[in-house]
Structure formats: structure tokens, C-alpha cells
Design an enzyme around this catalytic site. Structure first.
Site, PDB file in Angstrom:
ATOM      1  N   HIS A  99       0.845  -1.044   0.049  1.00  0.00           N
ATOM      2  CA  HIS A  99       0.084   0.042  -0.129  1.00  0.00           C
ATOM      3  C   HIS A  99       0.818   1.242   0.004  1.00  0.00           C
ATOM      4  O   HIS A  99       0.684   2.138  -0.665  1.00  0.00           O
ATOM      5  CB  HIS A  99      -0.913   0.050   1.108  1.00  0.00           C
ATOM      6  CG  HIS A  99      -1.385   1.431   1.628  1.00  0.00           C
ATOM      7  ND1 HIS A  99      -2.641   1.717   0.945  1.00  0.00           N
ATOM      8  CD2 HIS A  99      -1.128   2.181   2.525  1.00  0.00           C
ATOM      9  CE1 HIS A  99      -2.916   3.214   1.227  1.00  0.00           C
ATOM     10  NE2 HIS A  99      -2.343   3.191   2.378  1.00  0.00           N
ATOM     11  N   ASP A 116       6.170  23.539 -24.809  1.00  0.00           N
ATOM     12  CA  ASP A 116       6.434  22.348 -24.190  1.00  0.00           C
ATOM     13  C   ASP A 116       7.305  22.082 -23.155  1.00  0.00           C
ATOM     14  O   ASP A 116       8.212  23.051 -22.871  1.00  0.00           O
ATOM     15  CB  ASP A 116       6.642  21.352 -25.626  1.00  0.00           C
ATOM     16  CG  ASP A 116       6.053  19.926 -25.234  1.00  0.00           C
ATOM     17  OD1 ASP A 116       6.335  19.208 -24.295  1.00  0.00           O
ATOM     18  OD2 ASP A 116       5.282  19.387 -26.099  1.00  0.00           O
ATOM     19  N   TRP A 163       7.501  -0.706   3.770  1.00  0.00           N
ATOM     20  CA  TRP A 163       8.195   0.157   2.487  1.00  0.00           C
ATOM     21  C   TRP A 163       9.404   0.617   3.027  1.00  0.00           C
ATOM     22  O   TRP A 163      10.244   0.753   1.955  1.00  0.00           O
ATOM     23  CB  TRP A 163       7.442   1.392   2.046  1.00  0.00           C
ATOM     24  CG  TRP A 163       7.243   2.529   2.811  1.00  0.00           C
ATOM     25  CD1 TRP A 163       6.794   2.788   4.153  1.00  0.00           C
ATOM     26  CD2 TRP A 163       7.913   3.731   2.524  1.00  0.00           C
ATOM     27  NE1 TRP A 163       7.106   3.884   4.623  1.00  0.00           N
ATOM     28  CE2 TRP A 163       7.899   4.730   3.637  1.00  0.00           C
ATOM     29  CE3 TRP A 163       8.789   4.037   1.487  1.00  0.00           C
ATOM     30  CZ2 TRP A 163       8.448   5.946   3.552  1.00  0.00           C
ATOM     31  CZ3 TRP A 163       9.309   5.261   1.372  1.00  0.00           C
ATOM     32  CH2 TRP A 163       9.001   6.036   2.350  1.00  0.00           C
ATOM     33  N   SER A 168      12.779   6.716 -13.164  1.00  0.00           N
ATOM     34  CA  SER A 168      11.653   7.631 -13.781  1.00  0.00           C
ATOM     35  C   SER A 168      11.588   9.053 -12.928  1.00  0.00           C
ATOM     36  O   SER A 168      11.585  10.035 -13.739  1.00  0.00           O
ATOM     37  CB  SER A 168      10.637   6.776 -13.521  1.00  0.00           C
ATOM     38  OG  SER A 168       9.237   7.840 -13.864  1.00  0.00           O
ATOM     39  N   SER A 169      11.857   9.066 -11.918  1.00  0.00           N
ATOM     40  CA  SER A 169      11.518  10.379 -11.103  1.00  0.00           C
ATOM     41  C   SER A 169      12.815  11.204 -11.309  1.00  0.00           C
ATOM     42  O   SER A 169      12.505  12.413 -11.734  1.00  0.00           O
ATOM     43  CB  SER A 169      11.554  10.255  -9.480  1.00  0.00           C
ATOM     44  OG  SER A 169      10.625   9.268  -9.269  1.00  0.00           O
ATOM     45  N   HIS A 197      13.486  11.566   4.273  1.00  0.00           N
ATOM     46  CA  HIS A 197      12.776  12.852   4.882  1.00  0.00           C
ATOM     47  C   HIS A 197      12.446  13.884   3.775  1.00  0.00           C
ATOM     48  O   HIS A 197      11.428  14.402   3.328  1.00  0.00           O
ATOM     49  CB  HIS A 197      13.473  13.273   6.080  1.00  0.00           C
ATOM     50  CG  HIS A 197      12.422  14.415   6.662  1.00  0.00           C
ATOM     51  ND1 HIS A 197      11.390  13.814   7.428  1.00  0.00           N
ATOM     52  CD2 HIS A 197      12.281  15.548   6.594  1.00  0.00           C
ATOM     53  CE1 HIS A 197      10.500  14.905   7.800  1.00  0.00           C
ATOM     54  NE2 HIS A 197      11.084  15.897   7.152  1.00  0.00           N
ATOM     55  N   GLU A 202      12.233  13.070   0.795  1.00  0.00           N
ATOM     56  CA  GLU A 202      10.861  12.501   0.009  1.00  0.00           C
ATOM     57  C   GLU A 202       9.556  13.290   0.549  1.00  0.00           C
ATOM     58  O   GLU A 202       8.810  13.146  -0.132  1.00  0.00           O
ATOM     59  CB  GLU A 202      10.962  11.110   0.124  1.00  0.00           C
ATOM     60  CG  GLU A 202       9.863  10.275  -0.201  1.00  0.00           C
ATOM     61  CD  GLU A 202       9.416  10.235  -1.782  1.00  0.00           C
ATOM     62  OE1 GLU A 202      10.536  10.514  -2.602  1.00  0.00           O
ATOM     63  OE2 GLU A 202       8.664  10.070  -2.483  1.00  0.00           O
ATOM     64  N   TYR A 256       8.876  15.878   1.624  1.00  0.00           N
ATOM     65  CA  TYR A 256       8.692  17.106   1.219  1.00  0.00           C
ATOM     66  C   TYR A 256       8.466  17.235  -0.184  1.00  0.00           C
ATOM     67  O   TYR A 256       7.846  17.798  -1.013  1.00  0.00           O
ATOM     68  CB  TYR A 256       9.999  18.107   1.600  1.00  0.00           C
ATOM     69  CG  TYR A 256       9.719  18.288   3.237  1.00  0.00           C
ATOM     70  CD1 TYR A 256       8.691  18.919   3.522  1.00  0.00           C
ATOM     71  CD2 TYR A 256      10.873  17.901   3.944  1.00  0.00           C
ATOM     72  CE1 TYR A 256       8.543  19.099   4.924  1.00  0.00           C
ATOM     73  CE2 TYR A 256      10.598  17.930   5.347  1.00  0.00           C
ATOM     74  CZ  TYR A 256       9.561  18.541   5.952  1.00  0.00           C
ATOM     75  OH  TYR A 256       9.314  18.798   7.292  1.00  0.00           O
ATOM     76  N   SER A 274      -1.275  27.813  -2.933  1.00  0.00           N
ATOM     77  CA  SER A 274      -1.141  29.064  -3.363  1.00  0.00           C
ATOM     78  C   SER A 274      -1.701  29.597  -4.792  1.00  0.00           C
ATOM     79  O   SER A 274      -1.749  30.621  -4.873  1.00  0.00           O
ATOM     80  CB  SER A 274       0.599  29.305  -3.402  1.00  0.00           C
ATOM     81  OG  SER A 274       1.121  28.868  -2.183  1.00  0.00           O
ATOM     82  N   HIS A 277      15.217  12.143  12.915  1.00  0.00           N
ATOM     83  CA  HIS A 277      13.810  11.854  13.672  1.00  0.00           C
ATOM     84  C   HIS A 277      12.741  10.897  13.513  1.00  0.00           C
ATOM     85  O   HIS A 277      11.909  10.460  14.225  1.00  0.00           O
ATOM     86  CB  HIS A 277      13.180  13.273  13.805  1.00  0.00           C
ATOM     87  CG  HIS A 277      12.486  13.450  12.436  1.00  0.00           C
ATOM     88  ND1 HIS A 277      12.460  14.839  11.946  1.00  0.00           N
ATOM     89  CD2 HIS A 277      11.779  12.767  11.459  1.00  0.00           C
ATOM     90  CE1 HIS A 277      11.763  14.683  10.868  1.00  0.00           C
ATOM     91  NE2 HIS A 277      11.640  13.701  10.470  1.00  0.00           N
ATOM     92  N   HIS A 278      13.207  10.060  12.299  1.00  0.00           N
ATOM     93  CA  HIS A 278      12.321   8.921  12.226  1.00  0.00           C
ATOM     94  C   HIS A 278      12.986   7.508  12.871  1.00  0.00           C
ATOM     95  O   HIS A 278      12.549   6.653  12.911  1.00  0.00           O
ATOM     96  CB  HIS A 278      12.779   8.526  10.552  1.00  0.00           C
ATOM     97  CG  HIS A 278      11.856   9.545   9.823  1.00  0.00           C
ATOM     98  ND1 HIS A 278      10.510   9.416   9.436  1.00  0.00           N
ATOM     99  CD2 HIS A 278      12.466  10.617   9.118  1.00  0.00           C
ATOM    100  CE1 HIS A 278      10.397  10.635   8.627  1.00  0.00           C
ATOM    101  NE2 HIS A 278      11.529  11.152   8.602  1.00  0.00           N
ATOM    102  N   THR A 291       7.095  26.530   7.429  1.00  0.00           N
ATOM    103  CA  THR A 291       5.586  26.209   7.457  1.00  0.00           C
ATOM    104  C   THR A 291       4.612  27.099   8.138  1.00  0.00           C
ATOM    105  O   THR A 291       3.471  27.246   7.461  1.00  0.00           O
ATOM    106  CB  THR A 291       5.548  24.655   8.141  1.00  0.00           C
ATOM    107  OG1 THR A 291       6.587  23.814   7.550  1.00  0.00           O
ATOM    108  CG2 THR A 291       4.249  24.120   7.506  1.00  0.00           C
ATOM    109  N   LYS A 323       3.960  29.957   5.790  1.00  0.00           N
ATOM    110  CA  LYS A 323       3.166  29.722   4.710  1.00  0.00           C
ATOM    111  C   LYS A 323       1.600  29.957   5.125  1.00  0.00           C
ATOM    112  O   LYS A 323       0.665  30.234   4.574  1.00  0.00           O
ATOM    113  CB  LYS A 323       3.454  28.114   3.969  1.00  0.00           C
ATOM    114  CG  LYS A 323       4.588  28.265   3.149  1.00  0.00           C
ATOM    115  CD  LYS A 323       5.042  26.943   2.815  1.00  0.00           C
ATOM    116  CE  LYS A 323       6.111  26.882   1.625  1.00  0.00           C
ATOM    117  NZ  LYS A 323       5.352  27.504   0.367  1.00  0.00           N
ATOM    118  N   ARG A 383       1.655  -0.209  14.948  1.00  0.00           N
ATOM    119  CA  ARG A 383       1.328  -0.137  13.481  1.00  0.00           C
ATOM    120  C   ARG A 383       1.723  -1.836  13.058  1.00  0.00           C
ATOM    121  O   ARG A 383       2.271  -2.542  13.765  1.00  0.00           O
ATOM    122  CB  ARG A 383       2.257   0.533  12.740  1.00  0.00           C
ATOM    123  CG  ARG A 383       2.546   1.878  13.247  1.00  0.00           C
ATOM    124  CD  ARG A 383       3.805   2.415  12.620  1.00  0.00           C
ATOM    125  NE  ARG A 383       3.787   2.434  11.040  1.00  0.00           N
ATOM    126  CZ  ARG A 383       4.684   2.970  10.382  1.00  0.00           C
ATOM    127  NH1 ARG A 383       5.724   3.766  10.902  1.00  0.00           N
ATOM    128  NH2 ARG A 383       4.527   3.252   9.252  1.00  0.00           N
TER     129      ARG A 383
END
Lengths: 534, 185
Positions: free
Chosen positions: A78, A107, A143, A170-171, A254, A256, A258, A269, A303-304, A329, A332, A451
Site C-alpha cells: 500500500h 512544451d 516500505w 523515472s523520477s 525525509h 521524499e 517534502y 498558493s 527523527h525517524h 511552514t 506559509k 502499527r
């Protein structure tokens, strides 16, 4: 308006290929954008089905529908499908559609590369989803692929690794294309600080992608050689350290997160000023805040993994650096609220999704702040509180922004207006069910439910049932999205060139539907000035 | 019109090449994190656990009789069933500076001859620099024939400079039977 007439006229005798060739060999940013979005939508429902398997199993305590191994596969798959298959391709699709139109380019800069970066994805996901059918089942170690557990995977292990290599390639290609397009293809007069925020946030996102996706590729390559070639990057028996994988992984991981949220900031915005009929408050501070978040994302990864055992100085550093992110943040959130202040607001579907984003993403941000506190994190680690936190920032965060973007730009893409009443139904069902689904998970986590476990103690039963009801409600209400889009494409009423009266930006200066090639002739200075009123 | 277009194409190619180089650099950086990680662990004085797997040159000092430190021994196996592995004593009271010996027992139940490697770890991590081992079965891979049981000695000195607030050290070994990796070490 001469430009439009020209562009439209050009479009008429432009030989675009028909049938399957138009899509397979496409080098057109709009067609490729459409393919990305269709692909993302498909994967969203695949990943959503997996989520419903999880929630069905958790509806009641005990084991009802699936065996624990398959349950664990569902949690891992998932996540992989939603992150790499739904959210990221959706953003690349939106970037493809909108960036050339918003910066006055005909283009993308590298159209063939664009074709390649899209067509890698179906292969990557065939490989990944194929793991469901191999002996030993799909990856079930999460994951995050932590060794040594991930190394014990069966036949699915190398398939997962190669799928991740492909998605990463690809990314990276997509990101390179976005950077080159934004840096080199802007219309004369469209300087960096005139760019719309969606373009800005994507520019920073693309740099993050180029910087961290290869690190992930490196990490999974190390896993691969540890498993098959006897290296010991993470195998303790050979002098390696499994904790090192977590450092490398989260150095990617991390930024990722963002990568998945910055374009959402861009979309919000765009939408909020349009429906507040006011220019965006604090445009430049938005740009700097985005850049600051991008920078900070590189120095907070640990922090993870506070609970791996870290020197006190390390814990303090990562805790404080993490909390520092709430400053840009907060800038914003403040700017969006200030934009709406004394504006003449109206609540069309894109605005509803943007407002829900603002409110619910902030809740996710606050729970993130709670998780940043080391002693509190020791308690929350690996509990449903973490699940609630990241789903609050990803679902009503990234996903709502994507849906909002689709409802915002769809009239421009197809030249027809969608059924707004139905879209409002989609909104209210989503907004209510997403909270029914994820809010109780905060309580479950604080009460100690772990979890990635298919069964739980009976005291967690009530909130799990509520959460599962929310999940099914949310999942089925998402079917409205493809229905509304298809209905719009087939039978929507004709949309004006500027269907939202408060909308500014070059994309609204093009006719609806947008011509096959966006700006054959660069827009004039006057048009750019009108478009860049922020 | 063609001239500027050609120029844009050239610039695109240049920027693409630069970004591709950046991506390659990040890929290399991922691997550079491996040695960097060891350096960082050593510098922070935290997990320089690798020193535990090497013989120490430290000589016994005069024992500090005024101080007693508890050293606990833990034996771990990555999976159950194929080995027996335990410390003879689960803990010892030691004086810093003095040389001590303790023993672990390992038995090969895999059903074939094999090579195994013990990987040491110590808690709290910052103690690693104060725990000197002059002899340990973890320094080299251990050959075991089928069904063989052996007593494995460890000789150690707790440094007199051990910070005063520490009075308990846990030394743990995990016994890995992975001939492929051990052979290449």
C-alpha cells in the site's frame, strides 16, 4: 489575443498522431501529463484497495479475512504503491500539464526524455505488483525495507529492488526535465520571481528529487548486494550495521516527504488567491519558506529513528532542527490565511479542497511537532499515532491538493466545465470520511496500539471499527473523481477561457481547451504582466 | 528563429548533463555515507563498537579496589534451533584496572561442519573505549565440526578511567553462522 488565434490556427494543421501511437510515442507535454494522471489515478485505486484489505481485517479484533503475512504485504505494498505510484506520478503529471503553460513555453524542454520517464513506470509497477504472485508473496517488511528483515524476503525481494530502481530512474529523469524546462524555457520577461508558486515549488521539489532519489537507489543496491553477493553493508555478521541502512534510507526518506508536499503548497498558493479574489499575500516569503523547508529537509532525517539509540547531542540536534521546520511552514499557513482575510471568498470545489488542506494539513503538522519531541517520540514510535500523523499530511495534505488541482485546471484541460454539485459532494464525503478514518487512529496510537499488526487487544476495538467505517466511506467516495472527470470530458458544458473570475496566470490566457502546443509564440510582456499579478 | 532555438537546445543539453552529474554525485554520496558513518560513530565516541572486535594492547593496571563495576554477559543468536550459545557466568563484579577472564559456551547443532562469527556489542555505547579485551573468540571466525561443543574464553580489563557515574556494563555477543560472509571477512 492574436497569439491565441495563431496558436489555435497552428493547432488545426498540427499533425498529431492518432490511435495508440499518439500515446506510446507521445512527446507532447499535455498527453504525457494526462498519461501520468491516469496512471496515478489507477494506482490510487490499486493502493486504496490494499488499504481497504487492511481496514477490513482491522474492523474487528482477531483474524478474519487474511493471514498475517498477507496483511503485512498489504501494508508494505500500500505504501509503495501510494507513494511511488499515486502521489509522485500525479505531481509529475500536473507539472507536465501546467509548467509549460504557466511559464509561456511551447512544451517541456526534453520531450523524448519525458516520454521515457513516463513509460518506465508501467514496467516498474508490473514488476512491483507482480510480487503478489510469486512464491513467498509480496514484500512484507514495510516500505522502509529495513534489514535484516527485508533481506529475508523471498523471490519478491529482487523484484521490489528493481522496481524501486526503475521508479527512481523515472523520477530523476522527470525531475531533470522539470528543472531544465523551468531554467531555460521561460518566456522572455518571465523572470524567476514572476513565476507562479506551483512552478517555484516544483523547481525546488525537482532539485530534491535529483539529490535524494539516487541515494535511495544506492541504499537498495546495497541491500541487493548484501542479499546476493555476500557484501556486508548491513549484515552484522560481516561487520556491517543495520542501523546504517536506516540513516541512509531516511536521508532519502525525509526529503521524499517534502517532495510529496511542496507541490501541494504550490497548488494551494494558486487556488486560494483565485477564490479570495486577492493576490497571494507574501509571495516572496512563500518562495523563501519553500527553499528553507527544502534545505531543512536534509538535516532532520534521524527523527525517524530516535529509538535506535543515539547520543544525546544527536537527539537534541535532530529534535530542534525538526521543530525549526515549523517556522517556514507557519509562514506559509499565515500567508494563506492573510490572503483570505478580507477577500471576497467563494467556495467552488477547488477552494473547498484547498481549505480542507489548510485545516487538516495543519493538524498533521501539529502531530508531527509532537513526534519531534524525543521523549514523547519514544512513546509514539511505531504506534498508530504515527500512522495518523503521516496520513493527515499525505491524504488531506498531498492528495486533497492534487484533487483540488484537478478541479481547478480541468476546465482548462478539456475545455468543458465539470458537474460542480457532484464535485462538492465528492468534497464533503471525502472531508468527513477522511477524519472518521484517521482521527481515531490518534487515540489508538496514544493508547498504545502498534502499527503493522493484523490483530489487536480488545480495548482498541471501538475506534478501529470507526476508522474502518471511515476507510470504506472514503474509499468509495473517491470513485466520484473518475466519474466526474469522465462525465466532464464527455458531456461537460463549454468552459470559458478563464472559468474562475479571480484566476491569474498565463495558463488562463490560453484558450480552453488548451491548444496542443501551449505557447508557440512566447506571450507578450503585457500578458505576462497581467498573468503575474501576485 | 532557428538560431536561438539551436542555442536553447545547446543550453538544455548542458543543464541536463549538469543535473545528470548531480544525480551521479548523489548516488556516490549514498555509498560515501558508509565509511562516513563509521567515522561519525567513532568521533561521537558513541558506537565505536568495532574496537571491541580487535585485540587491545592495554596492559593490566593497578586494580582500583575502591570501585566495583558489574559486568553482565549476554549471548544472542540471530535465529533459534541451529546453535546453542550461552555465557558460563551471567555477571561478574570487577575492579577497574585488573585483568579478568570469563567464558562462553557454544555448540554446533547445524548438523554439519561450519564457521561462525561472534559479533560483540556493548551497552552503554560510550563504554566501548574503556573496555579492553586482550583475548576474545570474536577476533577471528571460529571453526566448529558437526556437533562440537566448545568453551570460548574472553579476557578483559575495564579501564581505570571509566567515568565515575558508570557502575554497570553489558557485553553482548551475537553468534552468526553465515559461512559466506565470515569467509570473506
Amino acid at each position: 489575443m492574436a497569439t491565441h488565434a495563431q496558436a489555435a490556427a497552428h493547432d488545426d494543421h498540427d499533425h498529431k498522431p492518432h490511435g495508440w501511437r499518439r500515446w506510446v510515442f507521445s512527446t507532447n507535454h499535455k498527453d504525457i501529463g494526462t498519461m501520468y494522471l491516469v496512471f496515478a489515478c489507477t494506482m490510487f485505486f490499486v493502493g486504496g484497495t490494499m488499504a481497504l484489505v487492511i481496514r477490513a481485517e482491522l474492523f474487528q479484533p482477531g483474524l478474519q479475512f487474511v493471514d498475517p503475512q498477507f496483511f503485512n504485504s498489504m501494508t508494505a505494498m500500500h505504501a509503495l504503491v501510494m507513494i511511488f505510484g499515486a502521489i509522485m506520478p500525479a505531481w509529475v503529471g500536473l507539472a507536465n500539464w501546467m509548467i509549460p503553460m504557466q511559464i509561456g513555453a511551447p512544451d517541456m524542454a526534453l520531450p523524448r526524455l519525458n516520454n521515457l520517464s513516463f513509460w518506465i513506470l508501467p514496467f516498474a509497477f508490473t514488476l512491483l505488483l507482480g510480487t503478489l504472485f510469486v512464491p513467498g508473496g509480496a514484500p512484507a517488511g514495510g516500505w522502509t525495507m529495513y534489514p535484516p528483515l527485508a533481506l529475508q524476503g523471498g523471490d519478491s525481494f529482487p523484484m521490489m529492488i528493481f522496481a524501486i530502481h526503475l521508479m527512481g530512474a523515472s523520477s530523476i529523469l522527470g525531475a531533470i526535465n522539470v528543472v531544465v524546462t523551468i531554467m531555460n524555457m521561460r518566456a522572455p520577461g518571465m523572470n524567476l520571481l514572476k513565476m507562479p508558486l506551483f512552478v517555484w515549488t516544483w523547481l525546488i521539489t525537482a532539485y530534491l528529487l535529483v539529490a535524494v532519489m539516487p541515494v535511495l537507489a544506492g541504499a537498495v543496491t546495497m541491500l541487493l548486494t548484501d542479499h546476493f553477493f555476500g557484501t556486508s553493508f548491513f549484515a552484522a555478521s560481516g561487520g556491517g550495521d543495520p542501523v546504517m541502512f536506516q540513516h541512509i534510507f531516511w536521508f532519502f526518506g525525509h526529503p521524499e516527504v517534502y517532495i510529496m508536499i511542496l507541490p501541494a503548497f504550490g497548488v494551494v498558493s494558486e487556488i486560494i488567491p483565485t477564490f479570495s479574489r486577492k493576490p497571494l499575500f507574501g509571495y516572496e516569503s512563500m518562495v523563501y519558506a519553500t527553499a528553507a523547508i527544502g534545505f531543512l529537509s536534509f538535516i532532520v532525517w534521524a527523527h525517524h529513528m530516535f529509538t535506535v539509540g543515539m547520543p544525546l547531542a544527536g537527539q537534541l540536534f535532530f529534535m530542534l532542527a525538526t521543530m525549526l521546520i515549523s517556522v517556514p511552514t507557519g509562514v506559509k499557513i499565515f500567508n494563506w490565511c492573510a490572503t483570505m482575510t478580507r477577500g471576497s471568498l467563494s467556495f467552488e470545489p477547488p477552494m473547498l479542497f484547498a481549505l480542507a488542506f489548510l485545516f487538516l494539513f495543519t493538524i498533521g503538522g501539529f502531530s508531527g511537532l509532537m513526534l519531534a519531541i524525543v521523549p514523547a517520540d519514544f512513546q509514539y514510535q511505531d504506534s498508530y499515532f504515527v500512522v495518523a500523523h503521516f496520513h493527515y499530511v499525505l491524504v488531506p495534505g498531498s492528495l486533497f491538493a492534487i484533487i483540488g488541482a484537478v478541479y481547478y485546471w480541468l476546465p482548462k484541460w478539456v475545455g468543458r466545465m465539470y458537474d460542480q454539485t457532484l464535485a462538492k459532494w465528492h468534497f464533503w464525503l471525502s472531508a468527513i470520511f477522511v477524519n472518521v478514518l484517521f482521527f481515531p487512529q490518534h487515540f489508538l496510537g496514544l493508547a498504545g496500539m502498534p502499527r503493522r499488526i493484523p490483530d489487536y487487544a480488545t480495548q482498541f476495538a471501538d475506534w478501529n471499527m470507526v476508522s474502518s467505517i471511515g476507510a470504506f466511506g472514503f474509499g468509495f467516495s473517491q470513485l466520484l473523481l473518475p466519474y466526474i472527470v469522465i462525465k466532464c470530458v464527455k458531456a461537460g458544458s463549454k468552459a470559458a477561457d478563464r472559468p474562475w473570475d479571480g484566476a491569474h496566470g498565463l495558463e488562463w490566457e490560453l484558450p480552453s481547451p488548451a491548444p496542443f502546443h501551449s505557447w508557440e509564440t512566447p506571450p507578450s510582456a503585457a500578458i505576462i504582466a497581467r498573468g503575474a499579478e501576485h | 528563429m532557428t538560431e536561438p532555438r539551436e542555442q536553447v537546445k545547446r543550453e538544455n543539453a548542458r543543464l541536463t548533463a549538469r543535473l545528470a552529474l548531480m544525480a551521479l554525485g548523489s548516488f556516490a554520496f549514498g555509498f560515501a555515507l558508509v565509511p562516513l558513518y563509521d567515522v561519525l560513530c567513532a568521533v561521537t565516541g558513541f558506537g565505536d563498537q568495532k574496537s571491541l572486535a580487535r585485540a587491545s594492547e592495554a596492559a593490566p593496571q593497578a586494580a582500583d579496589e575502591s570501585r566495583t563495576v558489574t559486568v553482565e554477559f549476554v549471548a544472542d543468536l540471530p535465529n533459534v534451533g541451529s546453535w546453542e550459545f550461552r555465557p558460563v557466568l551471567t555477571s561478574m563484579q570487577v575492579h577497574p584496572g585488573k585483568l579478568y577472564e570469563t567464558r562462553f559456551v557454544a555448540k554446533n547443532l547445524t548438523g554439519h561442519d561450519t564457521v561462525a562469527q561472534a559479533v560483540p556489542s556493548i551497552a552503554p555505547g560510550s563504554v566501548a573505549g574503556y573496555f579492553h579485551k586482550t583475548e576474545c573468540f570474536c577476533f577471528t571466525p571460529q571453526k566448529f565440526s558437526q556437533g562440537e561443543e566448545r568453551v570460548l574464553p574472553v579476557r578483559f580489563i575495564v579501564d581505570r578511567a571509566l567515568p565515575k557515574h558508570l557502575d554497570r556494563i553489558t557485553l553482548a555477543y551475537t553468534f552468526y553462522d553465515q559461512s559466506i560472509r565470515v569467509g570473506q571477512r
